[in-house]
Design a protein around this motif. Sequence first.
Motif, PDB file in Angstrom:
ATOM      1  N   ARG A  96      -3.937   1.959 -11.597  1.00 30.04           N
ATOM      2  CA  ARG A  96      -5.105   2.716 -11.152  1.00 30.04           C
ATOM      3  C   ARG A  96      -5.356   2.478  -9.661  1.00 30.04           C
ATOM      4  NH1 ARG A  96      -7.967   5.196 -14.995  1.00 30.04           N
ATOM      5  NH2 ARG A  96      -7.409   4.718 -17.161  1.00 30.04           N
ATOM      6  N   VAL A  97      -6.053   3.415  -9.049  1.00 34.27           N
ATOM      7  CA  VAL A  97      -6.336   3.327  -7.616  1.00 34.27           C
ATOM      8  C   VAL A  97      -7.379   2.240  -7.369  1.00 34.27           C
ATOM      9  CG1 VAL A  97      -7.241   4.554  -5.614  1.00 34.27           C
ATOM     10  CG2 VAL A  97      -5.785   5.758  -7.264  1.00 34.27           C
ATOM     11  N   ALA A  98      -7.027   1.260  -6.543  1.00 35.89           N
ATOM     12  CA  ALA A  98      -7.988   0.218  -6.168  1.00 35.89           C
ATOM     13  C   ALA A  98      -8.788   0.655  -4.938  1.00 35.89           C
ATOM     14  CB  ALA A  98      -7.264  -1.089  -5.898  1.00 35.89           C
ATOM     15  N   THR A  99      -8.094   1.180  -3.944  1.00 38.25           N
ATOM     16  CA  THR A  99      -8.760   1.691  -2.737  1.00 38.25           C
ATOM     17  C   THR A  99      -8.052   2.962  -2.305  1.00 38.25           C
ATOM     18  OG1 THR A  99      -7.342   0.433  -1.217  1.00 38.25           O
ATOM     19  CG2 THR A  99      -9.376  -0.636  -1.963  1.00 38.25           C
ATOM     20  N   CYS A 100      -8.795   3.859  -1.676  1.00 37.08           N
ATOM     21  CA  CYS A 100      -8.187   5.100  -1.192  1.00 37.08           C
ATOM     22  C   CYS A 100      -8.971   5.609   0.009  1.00 37.08           C
ATOM     23  CB  CYS A 100      -8.167   6.159  -2.285  1.00 37.08           C
ATOM     24  SG  CYS A 100      -7.360   7.704  -1.786  1.00 37.08           S
ATOM     25  N   GLY A 149     -12.217  10.042  -1.394  1.00 34.42           N
ATOM     26  CA  GLY A 149     -11.634   8.737  -1.672  1.00 34.42           C
ATOM     27  C   GLY A 149     -12.407   7.977  -2.737  1.00 34.42           C
ATOM     28  N   ARG A 150     -13.735   8.100  -2.705  1.00 31.07           N
ATOM     29  CA  ARG A 150     -14.558   7.406  -3.703  1.00 31.07           C
ATOM     30  C   ARG A 150     -14.298   7.948  -5.102  1.00 31.07           C
ATOM     31  NH1 ARG A 150     -18.755   7.972  -6.684  1.00 31.07           N
ATOM     32  NH2 ARG A 150     -19.077  10.128  -6.046  1.00 31.07           N
ATOM     33  N   LEU A 200      -3.594   4.234   0.295  1.00 36.40           N
ATOM     34  CA  LEU A 200      -4.214   3.763  -0.944  1.00 36.40           C
ATOM     35  C   LEU A 200      -3.512   2.512  -1.457  1.00 36.40           C
ATOM     36  CD1 LEU A 200      -2.066   4.621  -3.361  1.00 36.40           C
ATOM     37  CD2 LEU A 200      -3.144   6.841  -3.128  1.00 36.40           C
ATOM     38  N   ALA A 241     -11.092   6.379  -6.587  1.00 34.83           N
ATOM     39  CA  ALA A 241     -11.088   4.940  -6.891  1.00 34.83           C
ATOM     40  C   ALA A 241     -11.298   4.712  -8.384  1.00 34.83           C
ATOM     41  CB  ALA A 241     -12.172   4.237  -6.090  1.00 34.83           C
ATOM     42  N   GLY A 242     -10.432   3.904  -8.963  1.00 33.94           N
ATOM     43  CA  GLY A 242     -10.515   3.605 -10.390  1.00 33.94           C
ATOM     44  C   GLY A 242      -9.743   4.566 -11.269  1.00 33.94           C
ATOM     45  N   HIS A 255       0.834  -1.206   0.000  1.00 28.43           N
ATOM     46  CA  HIS A 255       0.000   0.000   0.000  1.00 28.43           C
ATOM     47  C   HIS A 255       0.868   1.256   0.000  1.00 28.43           C
ATOM     48  CE1 HIS A 255       0.958  -0.282   4.318  1.00 28.43           C
ATOM     49  NE2 HIS A 255       0.667   1.007   4.401  1.00 28.43           N
TER      50      HIS A 255
END
Length: 287
Positions: free
Chosen positions: A207-211, A229-230, A201, A233-234, A178
């Motif tokens: 690409r961002v998987a989780t943040c 954060g949402r 993250l 994501a992606g 992470h």
Amino acid sequence: MIPGSFQYHRPASIKDAVALLADLGDNARAIAGGHSLIPMMKLRLATPDHLVDLAGLDLKGIRQDGADIVIGAMVTQHELIHSDLLSAKLPILRETSLVIADPQVRYVGTLGGNVANGDPGNDMPAVMMCLGAAYHVTRKAGERRIAARDFYQGAYFTALEPGEILTAIRIPLPAAGHGFAYEKLKRKIGDYATAAAAVVLTMSGGRVATCAIGLTNVAETPLWAEEAGRLLAGSALDAATVKKAVAAAEAITSPASDTRGPAHYRTKMAGVMLTRALARAKERARA
């Protein structure tokens, strides 16, 4: 600069401590390192009739418990910095501890005191919200756990009830590889943040998987910037998406105008700190 009079208690067990706090009620305060409470007492912003010192309790230790890290409430910032386990598994805690106050304070100041006091200027609460931590709370009736994201209700006002002590912090381990960062703007060494941002993250395929994002000292409580954060994501953390996420984070702030600057400035500095934290977290993340 002289505190009001009070009675001092030093219980030898957690059972005795919670019994004392329950019996004394709102007239008592628990004290750990004292670096948050004592300055307030000197300024007469806090005037407890009783101080219950937790220094004699067995609330130390840093350990891994399955997929979680459990840290005793009386672990000091100095001990967090020098823990090999945390450096390997939760390096954001070391990074954050290093910008809290100064070495003299970190030798005595505790993690439990930092997160339990409810001071919006403390650094660790936003980090704990970002990490999805939970607080172990002990009372006469037993133990309960409170999510950090549900704990803070106002300036110096938390979900702790009379007769309860925060005894440990439980943090789920972030995914291997992470990315993380804690960016803090302050006027001088040892100061509270003008604004600060925590980011944890993970990346997959560029690409961002989780943040997860937390903000410090830009409202009456630490802030979990869920919408920001949402939005990330992606994404590949491209400039346009980061700008949208920063705007979403700034929108939930409500800082006071004070000696650290006017409210608008502090909101914008939260956005700057978040932008920097995202960039550093991305650099550190491994797919």
